[in-house]
Write an enzyme that holds these catalytic residues in place. Sequence first.
Site, short mmCIF file in Angstrom:
data_model
loop_
_atom_site.label_atom_id
_atom_site.label_comp_id
_atom_site.label_asym_id
_atom_site.label_seq_id
_atom_site.Cartn_x
_atom_site.Cartn_y
_atom_site.Cartn_z
N LYS A 62 0.83 -1.23 0.00
CA LYS A 62 0.00 0.00 0.00
C LYS A 62 0.85 1.26 0.00
O LYS A 62 0.77 2.11 0.89
CB LYS A 62 -0.98 0.02 1.17
CG LYS A 62 -2.00 -1.11 1.14
CD LYS A 62 -3.09 -0.91 2.17
CE LYS A 62 -4.12 -2.01 2.17
NZ LYS A 62 -3.64 -3.29 2.69
N ASP A 116 3.20 7.42 -1.04
CA ASP A 116 4.04 8.61 -0.93
C ASP A 116 4.32 9.18 -2.32
O ASP A 116 3.85 8.65 -3.32
CB ASP A 116 5.35 8.25 -0.20
CG ASP A 116 5.85 9.40 0.66
OD1 ASP A 116 5.76 10.56 0.21
OD2 ASP A 116 6.34 9.13 1.78
O1 S5P Z 1 -9.60 -2.64 2.15
C1 S5P Z 1 -8.80 -3.52 2.43
C2 S5P Z 1 -7.62 -3.72 1.70
C3 S5P Z 1 -6.80 -4.79 2.01
S1 S5P Z 1 -5.49 -5.12 0.96
N1 S5P Z 1 -9.08 -4.39 3.44
C4 S5P Z 1 -8.25 -5.42 3.77
O2 S5P Z 1 -8.59 -6.16 4.69
N2 S5P Z 1 -7.07 -5.62 3.07
C5 S5P Z 1 -6.14 -6.72 3.42
O3 S5P Z 1 -6.82 -7.95 3.19
C6 S5P Z 1 -5.69 -6.72 4.85
O4 S5P Z 1 -4.47 -6.02 5.01
C7 S5P Z 1 -5.52 -8.20 5.13
O5 S5P Z 1 -4.24 -8.61 4.76
C8 S5P Z 1 -6.51 -8.90 4.24
C9 S5P Z 1 -7.82 -9.30 4.90
O6 S5P Z 1 -7.59 -10.26 5.87
P1 S5P Z 1 -8.77 -11.00 6.67
O7 S5P Z 1 -8.04 -11.78 7.72
O8 S5P Z 1 -9.67 -9.97 7.27
O9 S5P Z 1 -9.44 -11.91 5.69
#
Ligand code: S5P
Length: 481
Positions: free
Chosen positions: A310, A313
């Site tokens: 993510k 910058d």
């Molecule tokens: O909006 C977002 C974007 C991302 S990349 N919401 C998220 O949860 N993520 C990522 O997706 C978060 O950093 C994590 O690695 C994953 C979701 O994980 P979970 O355990 O909730 O399924």
Amino acid sequence: MELNDSTTDNLILKLFDAGAVKFGEFTLKSGIKSPVYFDLRVMVSYPEIMKEVSEVLWNIAEKMDAKFDSICGVPYTALPIATLMSVEHRKPMLIRRKEAKDYGTAKMIEGHFEKGDKCLVVEDIVTSGSSIFETSESLVAVGLKVTDAVVLLDRCQGGSARLQQHGINTESAFTIRKVLDVLVQHEKIKLPMKREVEEFIDGNQFESKSIFTPRKITPEVLTYAERAKLCKNPVARKLLNLIEEKQTNLAFAADVTDAEEFLKLADVLGPHICIFKTHIDILKNFSSDVVTKLKALAVKHRYLIFEDRKFADIGGTVKHQYRAGVHKIVEWADIVNAHPVPGHGVVEGLKEAASGKQRGCLLIAEMSSKGNLATGQYTAAAVKMAEEMSDFVIGFISQSAVSAKPYMIHMTPGVKLVPGSGTLGQQYVTPQQAIVEKGSDIIIVGRDIYEASNRVGAAANYKKVGYQAYCARMFRRKDKD
Ligand code: S5P
């Protein structure tokens, strides 16, 4: 806006005699059974009817006082009608392609126009409104304005009201109710049939509040492999092809902090995933050896590595963050992502650092967490930025299909078999909601797999459910009859 009665009655009777109106039991494209079916395509065999219809529609446009520079018929039935209107009244026509063979380069709209020109949309029947909307979207996408549409028949199922909500004023020559009245009056059908059709109409209304998603235009009806052919970026191509080959649209979010556990997961879950998503900076025992081993496992199991860094910058900084430091992300991650908030520079910086390597970037257009700010205009700006830089930007992190471009890949995090809220503001949707309802392409699942007692079983299940959802989307029919 009905025409004078005898003209309308005559036209309806001519259409009936030509076999354009049928009664019985018909399965519409939406799967719904209808007691009536209109096939206005038969008009092409009756030049006088075609001519009359085109005149009727032209008169309606005049009565509406619709000011327009060009005419565009919704493919295919309305194409010849629009052609006649154009030729007879010396108004230029535009053609919207129904299938663009190569979305990367092909023009969706053929013909000359200036940005800001107004175009009148012509259609044979309005049911849900989706066909007129799709054509209008394609016209608007190239800078045209669409505020008016004329149609021959309104099936009275809510389509005009939906279009009105999207700023398209739709007028018809006659409604299905008028058709029924005329046919009963002339003893072409009996009263019970009229009642049956009326009941059908009343029971099959399209909700006026429902939103059309531009995504309905294309990717929904193209397979992953077909879309692969439309990608400029080799990583996107590879990803879409391997999804289809391995029959998995599951990305695993490997949010564990121990390198050994991380690599074990990368091996055992390998057969079930298309992407292994990392947060490499949470590993307490990172070494370059970890990524060397991970790369080997990615080759062994044929998945891509996505470092969920993510970046957010200025270009010069993200360039260093991407290729330097402890992690040297550009050396091993096929895909990275960035917040669009700094502007184009963030993507340009990453692209420069990736020069000479096959790499792709996702923009974060929407987030799963409660109260996040990536909505509305911010999301729209992210889509615009991505589409402008689609040699390097291969898609989005989003909760829905935010771009209609079939080469753009949508990945949705916040996925669980049971929807609801998680800890610290995380929100979950089901694989079906993400893929079928929201039109996303890849589900990202973390804790529901690594916290499961049987991690491989959980991943295998998500693989199955996620791919089934994609298959369901492929077979779902559009709601125009
Ligand atoms: O909006 C977002 C974007 C991302 S990349 N919401 C998220 O949860 N993520 C990522 O997706 C978060 O950093 C994590 O690695 C994953 C979701 O994980 P979970 O355990 O909730 O399924």
